[in-house]
Structure formats: C-alpha cells, structure tokens
Motif scaffolding. Structure first.
Motif, PDB file in Angstrom:
ATOM      1  N   THR A 148       0.815  -1.216   0.000  1.00 23.90           N
ATOM      2  CA  THR A 148       0.000   0.000   0.000  1.00 23.90           C
ATOM      3  C   THR A 148       0.848   1.264   0.000  1.00 23.90           C
ATOM      4  O   THR A 148       0.382   2.345   0.335  1.00 23.90           O
ATOM      5  CB  THR A 148      -0.969  -0.001   1.197  1.00 23.90           C
ATOM      6  OG1 THR A 148      -0.240  -0.244   2.404  1.00 23.90           O
ATOM      7  CG2 THR A 148      -2.025  -1.071   1.024  1.00 23.90           C
ATOM      8  N   LYS A 149       2.106   1.088  -0.322  1.00 22.36           N
ATOM      9  CA  LYS A 149       2.999   2.208  -0.673  1.00 22.36           C
ATOM     10  C   LYS A 149       3.576   2.992   0.493  1.00 22.36           C
ATOM     11  O   LYS A 149       3.618   4.213   0.489  1.00 22.36           O
ATOM     12  CB  LYS A 149       2.309   3.171  -1.655  1.00 22.36           C
ATOM     13  CG  LYS A 149       1.771   2.487  -2.905  1.00 22.36           C
ATOM     14  CD  LYS A 149       2.901   1.849  -3.708  1.00 22.36           C
ATOM     15  CE  LYS A 149       2.400   1.236  -5.007  1.00 22.36           C
ATOM     16  NZ  LYS A 149       1.750  -0.069  -4.820  1.00 22.36           N
ATOM     17  N   GLY A 150       4.052   2.258   1.522  1.00 22.29           N
ATOM     18  CA  GLY A 150       4.970   2.871   2.452  1.00 22.29           C
ATOM     19  C   GLY A 150       4.429   3.506   3.705  1.00 22.29           C
ATOM     20  O   GLY A 150       5.042   4.444   4.237  1.00 22.29           O
ATOM     21  N   GLN A 151       3.313   3.019   4.229  1.00 21.47           N
ATOM     22  CA  GLN A 151       2.868   3.484   5.547  1.00 21.47           C
ATOM     23  C   GLN A 151       3.648   2.726   6.631  1.00 21.47           C
ATOM     24  O   GLN A 151       4.203   1.654   6.382  1.00 21.47           O
ATOM     25  CB  GLN A 151       1.367   3.245   5.732  1.00 21.47           C
ATOM     26  CG  GLN A 151       0.497   3.989   4.751  1.00 21.47           C
ATOM     27  CD  GLN A 151       0.307   3.234   3.444  1.00 21.47           C
ATOM     28  OE1 GLN A 151       0.857   2.159   3.262  1.00 21.47           O
ATOM     29  NE2 GLN A 151      -0.454   3.817   2.533  1.00 21.47           N
ATOM     30  N   THR A 160      10.108   6.658  12.603  1.00 26.06           N
ATOM     31  CA  THR A 160      10.093   6.399  11.170  1.00 26.06           C
ATOM     32  C   THR A 160       9.157   7.377  10.456  1.00 26.06           C
ATOM     33  O   THR A 160       7.984   7.502  10.808  1.00 26.06           O
ATOM     34  CB  THR A 160       9.630   4.956  10.877  1.00 26.06           C
ATOM     35  OG1 THR A 160      10.560   4.038  11.447  1.00 26.06           O
ATOM     36  CG2 THR A 160       9.527   4.703   9.382  1.00 26.06           C
ATOM     37  N   VAL A 161       9.695   8.075   9.475  1.00 30.45           N
ATOM     38  CA  VAL A 161       8.908   9.029   8.699  1.00 30.45           C
ATOM     39  C   VAL A 161       8.333   8.307   7.478  1.00 30.45           C
ATOM     40  O   VAL A 161       9.065   7.765   6.662  1.00 30.45           O
ATOM     41  CB  VAL A 161       9.763  10.223   8.248  1.00 30.45           C
ATOM     42  CG1 VAL A 161       8.957  11.149   7.331  1.00 30.45           C
ATOM     43  CG2 VAL A 161      10.283  10.986   9.457  1.00 30.45           C
ATOM     44  N   THR A 162       7.013   8.291   7.385  1.00 32.48           N
ATOM     45  CA  THR A 162       6.334   7.656   6.256  1.00 32.48           C
ATOM     46  C   THR A 162       5.192   8.559   5.812  1.00 32.48           C
ATOM     47  O   THR A 162       4.963   9.629   6.390  1.00 32.48           O
ATOM     48  CB  THR A 162       5.755   6.276   6.644  1.00 32.48           C
ATOM     49  OG1 THR A 162       4.624   6.466   7.499  1.00 32.48           O
ATOM     50  CG2 THR A 162       6.775   5.416   7.359  1.00 32.48           C
ATOM     51  N   LYS A 163       4.433   8.085   4.809  1.00 31.51           N
ATOM     52  CA  LYS A 163       3.290   8.864   4.325  1.00 31.51           C
ATOM     53  C   LYS A 163       2.219   9.006   5.398  1.00 31.51           C
ATOM     54  O   LYS A 163       1.453   9.977   5.393  1.00 31.51           O
ATOM     55  CB  LYS A 163       2.712   8.193   3.078  1.00 31.51           C
ATOM     56  CG  LYS A 163       3.679   8.188   1.898  1.00 31.51           C
ATOM     57  CD  LYS A 163       3.119   7.405   0.720  1.00 31.51           C
ATOM     58  CE  LYS A 163       4.112   7.396  -0.426  1.00 31.51           C
ATOM     59  NZ  LYS A 163       3.633   6.594  -1.588  1.00 31.51           N
ATOM     60  N   SER A 164       2.153   8.029   6.288  1.00 33.87           N
ATOM     61  CA  SER A 164       1.135   8.094   7.344  1.00 33.87           C
ATOM     62  C   SER A 164       1.689   8.639   8.657  1.00 33.87           C
ATOM     63  O   SER A 164       0.927   8.874   9.596  1.00 33.87           O
ATOM     64  CB  SER A 164       0.520   6.705   7.578  1.00 33.87           C
ATOM     65  OG  SER A 164       1.527   5.754   7.862  1.00 33.87           O
ATOM     66  N   THR A 165       3.001   8.824   8.735  1.00 30.05           N
ATOM     67  CA  THR A 165       3.627   9.429   9.924  1.00 30.05           C
ATOM     68  C   THR A 165       4.660  10.458   9.468  1.00 30.05           C
ATOM     69  O   THR A 165       5.870  10.265   9.626  1.00 30.05           O
ATOM     70  CB  THR A 165       4.301   8.362  10.810  1.00 30.05           C
ATOM     71  OG1 THR A 165       5.210   7.583  10.002  1.00 30.05           O
ATOM     72  CG2 THR A 165       3.286   7.432  11.441  1.00 30.05           C
ATOM     73  N   PRO A 166       4.215  11.569   8.867  1.00 31.99           N
ATOM     74  CA  PRO A 166       5.150  12.556   8.310  1.00 31.99           C
ATOM     75  C   PRO A 166       6.048  13.202   9.357  1.00 31.99           C
ATOM     76  O   PRO A 166       7.113  13.732   9.018  1.00 31.99           O
ATOM     77  CB  PRO A 166       4.221  13.584   7.653  1.00 31.99           C
ATOM     78  CG  PRO A 166       2.910  13.424   8.359  1.00 31.99           C
ATOM     79  CD  PRO A 166       2.819  11.967   8.674  1.00 31.99           C
ATOM     80  N   MET A 167       5.651  13.155  10.628  1.00 32.77           N
ATOM     81  CA  MET A 167       6.491  13.723  11.683  1.00 32.77           C
ATOM     82  C   MET A 167       7.211  12.625  12.469  1.00 32.77           C
ATOM     83  O   MET A 167       7.823  12.894  13.501  1.00 32.77           O
ATOM     84  CB  MET A 167       5.638  14.579  12.623  1.00 32.77           C
ATOM     85  CG  MET A 167       4.994  15.773  11.931  1.00 32.77           C
ATOM     86  SD  MET A 167       4.001  16.790  13.046  1.00 32.77           S
ATOM     87  CE  MET A 167       5.259  17.435  14.129  1.00 32.77           C
TER      88      MET A 167
END
Length: 354
Positions: A148-151, A160-167
């Motif tokens: 699902t592309k990197g959450q 860990t910085v991801t699309k669902s955890t930008p901070m």
C-alpha cells in the motif's frame, strides 16, 4: 485423529503422504507464473530458498498448501507449484487452522507480513499460536507496509517518517518473536532473507516440528524501507551484532567469539566479554526448556536498532496440538451412544417465544 489412525506415515512430525520414488528438485516447485516483486526485494531470495527447501520434505506437491493474506509477501502461493490460497487481510491463520484441523494429510504453511500478521491479523496470529495448530507461519518483517505504498507498520522503528507518519512514528513497535513466545508458540525462530543457510536450517526444523511454528524473516524492502537490515548484512557489522543460537553450545559471537550471553541478576540475559566473565558464565542454548521465560529473555537481547540480534531457534517444545485433539473429539462423538434428539428439544435448556 492422527496420521497413525488414518494409516498415514508421520514424516518429520507431520501427517503427510510421501512422494513416489522420483526425486523432486527445486524446479518442480516453481509455478509458471511470472514473479513480480520490485527489483531487489528480499522476497526473491526467500522464495528461492523455500523452493529449494521443499523437495527435502519428501512430499507430494498436492499435499503441501501455502495460505497467504494480503501484502507483497502474500503473492507467494502464485509462485509455488503446490496448492495455495490467497485469502483476505490478516485471516490466513484462521483459514490455515481449518485446513490443518480437517486435513491431517496436508502440510499447511502461512505466508504473511508484519502488517498483515501483526495489525489486522494480530488476534488470528496469537490464537493460532496458543492453540498449537499444526501450521508453519513465515512472517516476513520489512518493518513497513509495502503493497500500500509505504505506511508505517507495527514493527516500524519509532521516529520512522512515512506517508502516514510525516512527523515520525510515535508507536512502540512489536517484537514478533517476543509476541509469539507470549502466545505460548511451541516453535519460534528467526532468520535473515540473505542468510540462505540459516533460513534453510530454521525452515527444516519448523517443518519437522509438530505444532505451531513461527519463523520471523528479516526482509528488505528496497522501495519504502531500503537498508533496514544492512547492519546485519555487512560482514564486519554482522560479526558484532548477530548472535547465532546453536543447540547445546554456549551462546557467543564476535569476529573471534569474544562476546557471550550471560544471565543477569533480574532473570534476563545480557552481553559480556568472555575474557571478563569466563567461559563457564555463558548461557548454553537449550530451546527445549518448557518455561517461556528463557526464550523470552533471549528475544529481549538488543533492541530495535539491531545492536544485538539473536538468530536461529528460540523455542522448540512438544505440546498436544489443537487439530489432533479436535479430531479425537469428533471421533469420540461419532462412536458414542446416539443422542436423544427429543430429550434435547424438550429438556431444561429450552425457551418458548410468543
């Protein structure tokens, strides 16, 4: 009912039908489907290792089943020339439970990922393990959601910085080995996707084990979490970080075996220099210890940053399986005195609804 009850031989602790005299090879377990993962994905290595390992079971392909959930790893059944099922998110252990219980002639394997198994599938996983279902679970852990592309996933590092955890993720990650041991799994192991020899050894032991077996496989995702396990694959770094667990041997590691695992005063384990504590102080590895505290203490050595990482078999104990006991109950009910249906319908546990 067991294999003996059905007139089937037990091979490596499994109720299985042997092959013919024809020797099978890795190519016999490769399907005609194009393997489609991202270039550099660790799944390729795991697939190749599994295909090379399966002939050693000595089983007919139609007596082997791979069940998967949802995720990149869950494409596995398409690429194996065995029976297989691509099921729904997190539910592969539940489907595998039904198969193992009703079909003792099958070798049932589950292929899952850290998101599929530990997030939506968490309950199914722990109950399959505590029940000691005769299934083998391969948990691919790349510490990210790949399909699902990197959450972030339940095993992602804090921060860990991801699309669902930008901070940065604030979640405390699971330790899959510790989780499995807490669920009373009778077999728990860990291996690296790049360590073909070590992975094959753990897979072989898991296949021979009767009961639930969980094998955590550290697996690289080159697109969304590249290099997550590089420190364990670099020759120099690996020598200082990987702690190989060998049955009956003192637990030691390092380029010259200069480090070892020793007990702490609080019942856990720690790492020390052998020259300072002496050889006799080292823990001698015994995965057959029934108390999960031993294996659990091993699983807590090191932390998420992979400073120290035990690999191999943490626990391997014998306990009656759910599927054997369920089949025995069915057989007992079948041969018992027939029930009185009328007595059941007019008994005390009935209600009249107006």
């Amino acid at each position: 009912m067991t294999a003996t009850d059905l007139g089937l031989p037990q091979l490596g602790g499994l109720d299985l039908v042997p092959t013919t005299d024809e020797t099978q090879k890795a190519k016999d377990f490769k399907s005609d489907q194009e393997v489609r993962w991202c270039p550099g994905c660790g799944d390729y290595v795991v697939l190749n290792t599994v295909q090379s390992f399966l002939p050693s079971l000595g089983l007919k392909r139609e007596n082997i089943v791979f069940v998967s959930g949802i995720g990149c790893s869950s494409r596995f059944p398409y690429y194996l020339n065995t029976y297989g099922m691509h099921s729904i998110h997190g539910r592969a252990p539940a489907i595998a439970t039904g198969l193992a219980t009703t079909r003792p002639d099958l070798s049932v394997w589950v292929v899952t990922g850290d998101g599929d198994a530990l997030s939506i599938g968490g309950n199914h996983l722990i109950h399959a393990l505590r029940r000691n279902i005769n299934i083998k679970i391969l948990l691919f852990n790349n510490r990210i959601y790949g399909l699902t592309k990197g959450q972030y996933s339940p095993t992602s590092d804090q921060g860990t910085v991801t699309k669902s955890t930008p901070m940065g993720s604030v979640d405390t990650p699971f330790n899959p080995v510790s989780l499995a041991l807490g669920a009373e799994a009778t077999f728990v192991g860990r291996a690296l996707d790049s360590d073909r020899k070590g992975l094959t050894e753990v897979l072989t032991a898991a296949a021979q084990h009767r009961g639930s077996a969980l094998v955590e496989i550290y697996q690289n995702c080159p697109i969304f979490n590249d290099g997550a396990f590089d420190v364990l694959k670099d020759k120099d770094e690996a020598a200082h970080r990987i702690i190989p667990l060998r049955v009956g041997e003192p637990i030691r590691f390092g380029p010259e075996g200069e480090y070892g695992v020793v007990p702490t005063r609080w019942g856990g384990f720690d790492v020390a220099k052998v020259a300072e504590v002496g050889e006799d102080a080292l823990v001698v590895h015994d995965p057959s210890i029934s108390d999960t505290a031993y294996a659990f203490a091993l699983s807590r050595i090191g932390d998420q940053n992979l400073n120290h990482t035990p690999t191999g078999i943490f626990r391997q104990v014998s306990r009656p399986t759910y599927d054997d006991q369920a089949r025995a109950q069915v057989e007992q009910a079948r041969t018992a005195k027939p029930a009185d249906l009328q007595a059941l319908l007019t008994g005390k546990d009935t209600w009249t609804v107006d």
